[in-house]
Design a protein around this motif. Structure first.
Motif, PDB file in Angstrom:
ATOM      1  N   ALA A   1       0.826  -1.210   0.000  1.00  0.00           N
ATOM      2  CA  ALA A   1       0.000   0.000   0.000  1.00  0.00           C
ATOM      3  C   ALA A   1       0.857   1.256   0.000  1.00  0.00           C
ATOM      4  O   ALA A   1       0.569   2.227  -0.711  1.00  0.00           O
ATOM      5  CB  ALA A   1      -0.932  -0.011   1.218  1.00  0.00           C
ATOM      6  N   SER A   2       1.924   1.270   0.779  1.00  0.00           N
ATOM      7  CA  SER A   2       2.794   2.448   0.850  1.00  0.00           C
ATOM      8  C   SER A   2       3.479   2.699  -0.485  1.00  0.00           C
ATOM      9  O   SER A   2       3.630   3.850  -0.908  1.00  0.00           O
ATOM     10  CB  SER A   2       3.841   2.255   1.948  1.00  0.00           C
TER      11      SER A   2
ATOM     12  N   ARG B   1       2.350   1.814  -3.490  1.00  0.00           N
ATOM     13  CA  ARG B   1       1.365   2.253  -4.485  1.00  0.00           C
ATOM     14  C   ARG B   1       0.939   3.694  -4.266  1.00  0.00           C
ATOM     15  O   ARG B   1       0.737   4.450  -5.221  1.00  0.00           O
ATOM     16  CB  ARG B   1       0.127   1.354  -4.436  1.00  0.00           C
ATOM     17  N   LEU B   2       0.777   4.086  -3.011  1.00  0.00           N
ATOM     18  CA  LEU B   2       0.170   5.381  -2.694  1.00  0.00           C
ATOM     19  C   LEU B   2       1.185   6.468  -2.394  1.00  0.00           C
ATOM     20  O   LEU B   2       0.834   7.645  -2.367  1.00  0.00           O
ATOM     21  CB  LEU B   2      -0.790   5.214  -1.514  1.00  0.00           C
TER      22      LEU B   2
ATOM     23  N   ASN C   1       2.900   7.373   0.301  1.00  0.00           N
ATOM     24  CA  ASN C   1       3.181   7.825   1.671  1.00  0.00           C
ATOM     25  C   ASN C   1       2.402   6.984   2.666  1.00  0.00           C
ATOM     26  O   ASN C   1       1.453   6.282   2.312  1.00  0.00           O
ATOM     27  CB  ASN C   1       2.889   9.322   1.860  1.00  0.00           C
TER      28      ASN C   1
ATOM     29  N   LEU D   1      -1.686   7.891   3.337  1.00  0.00           N
ATOM     30  CA  LEU D   1      -2.677   7.299   2.430  1.00  0.00           C
ATOM     31  C   LEU D   1      -2.747   5.790   2.602  1.00  0.00           C
ATOM     32  O   LEU D   1      -3.832   5.197   2.535  1.00  0.00           O
ATOM     33  CB  LEU D   1      -2.334   7.655   0.982  1.00  0.00           C
ATOM     34  N   ALA D   2      -1.589   5.156   2.825  1.00  0.00           N
ATOM     35  CA  ALA D   2      -1.586   3.716   3.057  1.00  0.00           C
ATOM     36  C   ALA D   2      -2.366   3.369   4.323  1.00  0.00           C
ATOM     37  O   ALA D   2      -3.124   2.391   4.365  1.00  0.00           O
ATOM     38  CB  ALA D   2      -0.148   3.210   3.158  1.00  0.00           C
TER      39      ALA D   2
ATOM     40  N   GLU E   1      -6.098   3.443   3.681  1.00  0.00           N
ATOM     41  CA  GLU E   1      -6.559   2.267   2.944  1.00  0.00           C
ATOM     42  C   GLU E   1      -6.631   1.048   3.854  1.00  0.00           C
ATOM     43  O   GLU E   1      -7.560   0.229   3.749  1.00  0.00           O
ATOM     44  CB  GLU E   1      -5.623   1.989   1.770  1.00  0.00           C
TER      45      GLU E   1
ATOM     46  N   GLU F   1      -7.939   4.093  -7.830  1.00  0.00           N
ATOM     47  CA  GLU F   1      -8.115   2.835  -7.122  1.00  0.00           C
ATOM     48  C   GLU F   1      -9.139   1.926  -7.805  1.00  0.00           C
ATOM     49  O   GLU F   1      -9.046   0.716  -7.704  1.00  0.00           O
ATOM     50  CB  GLU F   1      -8.559   3.112  -5.690  1.00  0.00           C
TER      51      GLU F   1
ATOM     52  N   ASP G   1       3.096   2.175 -11.946  1.00  0.00           N
ATOM     53  CA  ASP G   1       1.996   1.903 -11.022  1.00  0.00           C
ATOM     54  C   ASP G   1       1.109   0.754 -11.477  1.00  0.00           C
ATOM     55  O   ASP G   1       0.012   0.563 -10.959  1.00  0.00           O
ATOM     56  CB  ASP G   1       1.144   3.153 -10.831  1.00  0.00           C
TER      57      ASP G   1
ATOM     58  N   ALA H   1      -3.206  -2.009  -7.901  1.00  0.00           N
ATOM     59  CA  ALA H   1      -4.196  -2.032  -6.825  1.00  0.00           C
ATOM     60  C   ALA H   1      -5.390  -2.916  -7.156  1.00  0.00           C
ATOM     61  O   ALA H   1      -6.207  -3.200  -6.272  1.00  0.00           O
ATOM     62  CB  ALA H   1      -4.687  -0.609  -6.536  1.00  0.00           C
TER      63      ALA H   1
END
Length: 312
Positions: free
Chosen positions: A16-17, A19-20, A22, A25-26, A29, A139, A154, A271
């Motif tokens: 998650a970190s 993909r996003l 920071n 945001l992770a 999610e 997403e 990504d 994602a």
């Protein structure tokens, strides 16, 4: 068994970190606090014995090893998700969300969707349009059709179309003149692309002074409409110009063309689960349509059995 496998929550935090970009945001999610996500990522790095992120001003960028590790982790989660769905019926829904640049959407995709829906009458599609400024992966996007050099990180990047760049104008503007006369304008050019009128004339060794484009626009559809209304000669991808050529609204201003340095690509965001059957079916159909070329009749895809299977 699996003694070297890190805890799955740590791997989810890393995925998650990455993909996003920071921890905040992770954390949103994953339903955790940013400090908890940061702790899990640091735990993963400690177990692996290598740093996975560069941390600068709350922005995360992957290290070389992080870049190598991310696709493996993402694919493992995708495969686990797909297997769980197939075995236990816990699907995320069979709707496919496809996003496409507006001009390609209207001039290439939409005219072909009748063919797809006849072959797959139970399909559920959500088709979104995007402009140059809206191309960051979302997403909920299953398939993102983008224009560029294919270097996005990504998602899985699959080449779709890389066709020639051609010059088109209204029939009334067509002359038997030379390229030098064409260079005198008026010319219509797309902003933000690398294949410009300057490159077109240079590739064909036109040495006379070239008139600067009188109109610059951000979408091929606008350039084609302006050309059809006799505002000048537009330089666009052949695939996008083909509907106007077929209708007679535009003609080729010259038989010469410019090999494109950029093209259209399918981006399958990490994602999402790109191996869902309905996503794979759409991807294979898009690739088949693109492979037929810009001059192929739209009805060609109705011939033969539906295309299934992979990989693409």
């Amino acid at each position: 068994m699996y003694n070297d496998l890190p805890p799955l929550p740590w791997l989810r935090a890393f995925d998650a970190s990455a993909r996003l970009g920071n921890f905040t945001l992770a954390a949103k999610e994953l339903g955790l606090t940013p400090s908890a996500v940061s702790y899990q990522v640091r735990g993963l790095e400690a177990q692996l014995g290598h740093q996975l992120f560069h941390r600068e001003h709350r922005v995360l960028t992957l290290t070389r090893l992080g870049q190598a590790y991310l696709p493996i982790v993402t694919r493992a989660f995708a495969d686990l998700d797909a297997t769980t769905s197939n075995l236990f019926g816990k699907t995320a829904g069979d709707e496919v969300c496809l996003r496409c640049l507006s001009s390609l959407n209207l001039l290439w995709l939409v005219p072909r969707l009748d063919v797809y829906r006849r072959r797959h009458p139970d399909s559920r599609l959500r088709v979104l349009s995007a402009s140059w400024s809206e191309m960051a992966a979302g997403e909920e996007i299953d398939i993102d059709i983008r224009f560029g050099d294919g270097t996005w990180v990504d998602g899985e990047v699959v080449p779709l179309m890389h066709d020639a760049i051609i010059a088109v104008c209204a029939p009334e503007r067509l002359t038997d003149g030379t390229l030098q006369e064409l260079a005198e304008g008026p010319l219509i050019e797309l902003a933000g692309v690398v294949d410009t009128w300057q490159h077109f004339f240079a590739s064909h060794e036109v040495t006379t002074p070239i008139t600067a484009p009188s109109l610059k626009v951000d979408q091929s559809l606008i350039a084609l409409e302006l050309a059809s209304r006799r505002h000048g000669t537009a330089l666009v991808a052949e695939t996008l110009a083909q509907p106007y050529l077929d209708s007679g609204k535009l003609v080729r201003a010259t038989d010469l063309s410019l090999p494109a340095r950029q093209g259209h690509y399918l981006v399958l965001p990490t994602a999402r689960n790109s191996r869902r059957p309905e996503v794979e079916t759409m991807v294979l159909w898009l690739l088949a349509e693109a492979a037929a070329g810009p001059q192929a009749p739209i009805t060609h895809a109705t011939e033969g059995p539906p295309v299934t299977g992979g990989p693409w």
